[in-house]
Design a protein around this motif. Structure first.
Motif, PDB file in Angstrom:
ATOM      1  N   GLU A 395       0.849  -1.177   0.000  1.00  0.00           N
ATOM      2  CA  GLU A 395       0.000   0.000   0.000  1.00  0.00           C
ATOM      3  C   GLU A 395       0.895   1.240   0.000  1.00  0.00           C
ATOM      4  O   GLU A 395       2.078   1.160   0.331  1.00  0.00           O
ATOM      5  CB  GLU A 395      -0.917   0.018   1.229  1.00  0.00           C
ATOM      6  N   MET A 396       0.310   2.357  -0.358  1.00  0.00           N
ATOM      7  CA  MET A 396       1.041   3.613  -0.344  1.00  0.00           C
ATOM      8  C   MET A 396       0.493   4.470   0.788  1.00  0.00           C
ATOM      9  O   MET A 396      -0.716   4.503   1.032  1.00  0.00           O
ATOM     10  CB  MET A 396       0.884   4.337  -1.687  1.00  0.00           C
ATOM     11  N   VAL A 397       1.374   5.168   1.501  1.00  0.00           N
ATOM     12  CA  VAL A 397       0.911   6.040   2.572  1.00  0.00           C
ATOM     13  C   VAL A 397       0.228   7.252   1.960  1.00  0.00           C
ATOM     14  O   VAL A 397       0.515   7.657   0.831  1.00  0.00           O
ATOM     15  CB  VAL A 397       2.068   6.475   3.497  1.00  0.00           C
ATOM     16  N   SER A 398      -0.678   7.838   2.710  1.00  0.00           N
ATOM     17  CA  SER A 398      -1.499   8.924   2.162  1.00  0.00           C
ATOM     18  C   SER A 398      -0.798  10.272   2.147  1.00  0.00           C
ATOM     19  O   SER A 398      -1.292  11.208   1.513  1.00  0.00           O
ATOM     20  CB  SER A 398      -2.804   9.035   2.966  1.00  0.00           C
ATOM     21  N   ARG A 399       0.310  10.389   2.853  1.00  0.00           N
ATOM     22  CA  ARG A 399       1.034  11.668   2.879  1.00  0.00           C
ATOM     23  C   ARG A 399       2.078  11.693   1.755  1.00  0.00           C
ATOM     24  O   ARG A 399       2.965  10.857   1.693  1.00  0.00           O
ATOM     25  CB  ARG A 399       1.690  11.882   4.243  1.00  0.00           C
ATOM     26  N   LYS A 400       1.962  12.713   0.894  1.00  0.00           N
ATOM     27  CA  LYS A 400       2.813  12.795  -0.305  1.00  0.00           C
ATOM     28  C   LYS A 400       4.296  12.810   0.025  1.00  0.00           C
ATOM     29  O   LYS A 400       5.104  12.217  -0.697  1.00  0.00           O
ATOM     30  CB  LYS A 400       2.485  14.072  -1.103  1.00  0.00           C
ATOM     31  N   THR A 401       4.657  13.485   1.110  1.00  0.00           N
ATOM     32  CA  THR A 401       6.076  13.640   1.456  1.00  0.00           C
ATOM     33  C   THR A 401       6.780  12.298   1.568  1.00  0.00           C
ATOM     34  O   THR A 401       7.973  12.187   1.272  1.00  0.00           O
ATOM     35  CB  THR A 401       6.216  14.408   2.782  1.00  0.00           C
ATOM     36  N   TYR A 402       6.036  11.269   1.984  1.00  0.00           N
ATOM     37  CA  TYR A 402       6.670   9.975   2.256  1.00  0.00           C
ATOM     38  C   TYR A 402       6.351   8.928   1.195  1.00  0.00           C
ATOM     39  O   TYR A 402       6.600   7.736   1.403  1.00  0.00           O
ATOM     40  CB  TYR A 402       6.260   9.497   3.654  1.00  0.00           C
ATOM     41  N   ILE A 403       5.831   9.365   0.067  1.00  0.00           N
ATOM     42  CA  ILE A 403       5.650   8.452  -1.058  1.00  0.00           C
ATOM     43  C   ILE A 403       6.883   8.557  -1.935  1.00  0.00           C
ATOM     44  O   ILE A 403       7.113   9.570  -2.599  1.00  0.00           O
ATOM     45  CB  ILE A 403       4.386   8.792  -1.870  1.00  0.00           C
ATOM     46  N   LYS A 404       7.685   7.542  -1.898  1.00  0.00           N
ATOM     47  CA  LYS A 404       8.954   7.536  -2.633  1.00  0.00           C
ATOM     48  C   LYS A 404       9.028   6.295  -3.528  1.00  0.00           C
ATOM     49  O   LYS A 404       8.446   5.254  -3.205  1.00  0.00           O
ATOM     50  CB  LYS A 404      10.141   7.507  -1.661  1.00  0.00           C
ATOM     51  N   PRO A 405       9.758   6.360  -4.630  1.00  0.00           N
ATOM     52  CA  PRO A 405       9.970   5.159  -5.436  1.00  0.00           C
ATOM     53  C   PRO A 405      10.682   4.085  -4.622  1.00  0.00           C
ATOM     54  O   PRO A 405      11.386   4.379  -3.647  1.00  0.00           O
ATOM     55  CB  PRO A 405      10.852   5.653  -6.588  1.00  0.00           C
ATOM     56  N   LYS A 406      10.483   2.850  -5.017  1.00  0.00           N
ATOM     57  CA  LYS A 406      11.181   1.748  -4.367  1.00  0.00           C
ATOM     58  C   LYS A 406      12.673   2.013  -4.424  1.00  0.00           C
ATOM     59  O   LYS A 406      13.194   2.491  -5.429  1.00  0.00           O
ATOM     60  CB  LYS A 406      10.842   0.434  -5.083  1.00  0.00           C
ATOM     61  N   GLU A 407      13.348   1.723  -3.333  1.00  0.00           N
ATOM     62  CA  GLU A 407      14.772   2.044  -3.215  1.00  0.00           C
ATOM     63  C   GLU A 407      15.580   1.495  -4.392  1.00  0.00           C
ATOM     64  O   GLU A 407      15.448   0.333  -4.770  1.00  0.00           O
ATOM     65  CB  GLU A 407      15.322   1.470  -1.904  1.00  0.00           C
ATOM     66  N   GLY A 408      16.367   2.374  -4.969  1.00  0.00           N
ATOM     67  CA  GLY A 408      17.220   1.990  -6.081  1.00  0.00           C
ATOM     68  C   GLY A 408      16.566   2.137  -7.443  1.00  0.00           C
ATOM     69  O   GLY A 408      17.225   1.924  -8.468  1.00  0.00           O
ATOM     70  N   LEU A 409      15.287   2.523  -7.477  1.00  0.00           N
ATOM     71  CA  LEU A 409      14.578   2.668  -8.748  1.00  0.00           C
ATOM     72  C   LEU A 409      14.178   4.119  -8.986  1.00  0.00           C
ATOM     73  O   LEU A 409      14.073   4.913  -8.058  1.00  0.00           O
ATOM     74  CB  LEU A 409      13.326   1.782  -8.764  1.00  0.00           C
TER      75      LEU A 409
END
Length: 502
Positions: A395-409
């Motif tokens: 799932e993705m968190v609802s706060r934009k600041t902490y939505i990041k691509p999977k590490e290394g991608l």
């Protein structure tokens, strides 16, 4: 004492104790509660549960109980699924009424404090004034919602006429995955965010090539081999248009219309021209043991489709396959990216592929509304999002600041939350389907008529007219006896007590 040790073991199991810092604890709680403070019981109602609520606790409540020693949380399922474990199949299983079941645990002498549900049930609870409006509490506590993904927060507001009656700490979503190399090799510009369905289909035509087992399709509604265009188009394409098979009373068919005809003309031509796969695509490869590979059933990974719709967690599968490319026969790492799901011109901001499965609201009859709000604040806080963004890959968190691509991608992650979700299913429609299960047969028989279009036996307009005529007869059968169900050819039957055909 044993329960407390059990709780602590849960926390250790999901590594919460290892990841929580002193700053996080202080930030979320303002310090540890005094041990002398009277214990409070917070009852949380969930749509379904039963014999094992460990996943829900690990996701949402263990951390809260750990940081709020004076609060004990009880999980109360509206529908106890453990009952189905012992079903021997001799009795027909009746679809549960989610709304009625949720309302039952929200009322009475011991109602739940917090309600966790999907947007469909939440919508009806709001209409019936059964959950509290959160805006006054948000304003009073200066709780910041500005960082929430607009499509998530606006999607919830749309349920309450612009007001917030719930919050959700996470969501699931889909986007359009595309193979960058295929576009480069074909000399075609890759897709962009907010393209229309027609734009995507036109691109798909330019990417489709090859014959037989070497056929490469331009687009697929999902990545699975053997999928069916009749059913595939429902969730992403038809639902976004809010087309209905029959009216609100389930008494009259509504498929014989210019809009339905246009949909069938579009989809049947794409399937017949082999721009999109049909139910037989790739099945020979799947059934041939000699050709089996770990990615055999995945048309995108196996290079048989240039574009496909996939959920956000599909990133993990692609990454895993690429990392193990050397071990997979005839597989080369895929260079890929994502854009937002295609839209209809009349609804350019609606994608229909964001699901708010766990919205948290406060029961209007909550015995502990203050604790309920404190809990909802906690799991929707910035600290919670920061922690969960590192541990939740589905799932993705609802706060934009902490939505990041999977590490290394590096990919266009905003594609997953750029569009607003489609309107939720009306609970009255769901109840209609539960009370009259034969309605599923009315919908499914459309597959027979669509196949006749694919086989060039009928035009879309002719097939839809026949579906209308047959469907109206089936609806009349259901009206005369709501227990009526149908065989694949539309023949009615009344199920017996053992689930058979009477």
């Amino acid at each position: 004492m044993r329960a407390r040790h059990g709780k602590l073991r849960k926390i250790i199991t999901v590594s919460l104790a290892a990841t929580l810092t002193l700053g996080l604890l202080a930030g979320c709680t303002g310090g540890k509660a005094k041990e002398t403070e009277q214990e409070k019981v917070l009852r949380i109602g969930v749509l379904y549960g039963g014999y094992d609520d460990s996943y829900f606790r690990q996701q949402y409540t263990d951390i809260y109980e750990f940081t709020h020693q004076n609060v004990r949380i009880e999980i109360v399922p509206a529908i106890d699924q453990s009952q189905y474990r012992y079903d021997d199949g001799t009795q027909q299983t009746k679809q549960p009424d989610y709304l009625a079941s949720m309302k039952k645990i929200m009322t009475g002498s011991n109602p739940v404090d917090v309600v966790v549900t999907d947007t469909s049930v939440l919508n009806q609870l709001i209409q019936e004034n059964m959950v509290k409006q959160l805006d006054p509490m948000i304003q009073e506590d200066k709780f910041d919602t500005a960082d929430f993904v607009p499509s998530v927060i606006d999607g919830i507001k749309d349920l309450g006429d612009g007001n917030l009656y719930a919050l959700t700490p996470s969501f699931t979503s889909s986007a359009l995955y595309f193979n960058k190399k295929m576009f480069t090799d074909a000399g075609v510009e890759p897709p962009k965010d907010k393209m229309t369905w027609d734009d995507i289909f036109n691109l798909a035509r330019r990417l489709a090539k090859g014959e037989g087992k070497d056929r490469v399709y331009g687009f697929s509604f999902n990545r699975y081999q053997g999928s069916d265009p009749f059913y595939d188009m429902q969730s992403s394409y038809v639902n976004a248009l809010q087309l209905k098979t029959f009216d609100d009373k389930a008494e009259k068919m509504t498929v014989n219309s210019p809009q339905w005809t246009k949909v069938w003309e579009t989809m049947s031509k794409l399937a017949k021209d082999k721009v999109i796969p049909d139910s037989n695509s790739g099945m020979n490869d799947m059934n041939n043991g000699e050709n089996w590979t770990p990615i055999n059933g995945d048309m995108f990974l196996s290079g048989k489709v240039a574009m496909t719709i996939g959920e956000s967690s599909y990133v993990n599968e692609i990454s895993d396959a690429n990392n193990n490319a050397a071990k997979i026969k005839n597989f080369k790492s895929i260079d890929w990216d994502v854009v937002s799901v295609p839209v209809h011109p009349e609804k350019p901001d609606i994608g229909g592929n964001i699901w708010l499965n766990n919205t948290f609201a406060i029961n209007s009859s909550a015995p502990n509304p203050e604790t309920a709000w404190d809990f909802i604040k906690f799991i929707n806080s910035e600290d919670w999002a920061k922690l969960k963004s590192r541990s939740n890959s589905y799932e993705m968190v609802s706060r934009k600041t902490y939505i990041k691509p999977k590490e290394g991608l590096d990919y266009n992650i905003q594609a997953f939350y750029l569009l607003k979700p489609s309107a939720p299913t009306n609970p009255k429609e769901e109840k209609l389907m539960q009370d009259k299960p034969g309605l599923y047969g009315v919908t499914n028989i459309g597959h027979n008529y669509f196949k006749e279009v694919l086989d060039n036996k009928k035009t879309p307009a002719e097939a839809l007219k026949e579906w209308e005529d047959k469907g109206n007869k089936m609806l009349l059968e259901i009206k005369n006896n709501p227990k009526t169900q149908f065989q694949d050819d539309g023949t009615p039957f009344i199920p017996t007590n053992n689930g058979g055909k009477g």
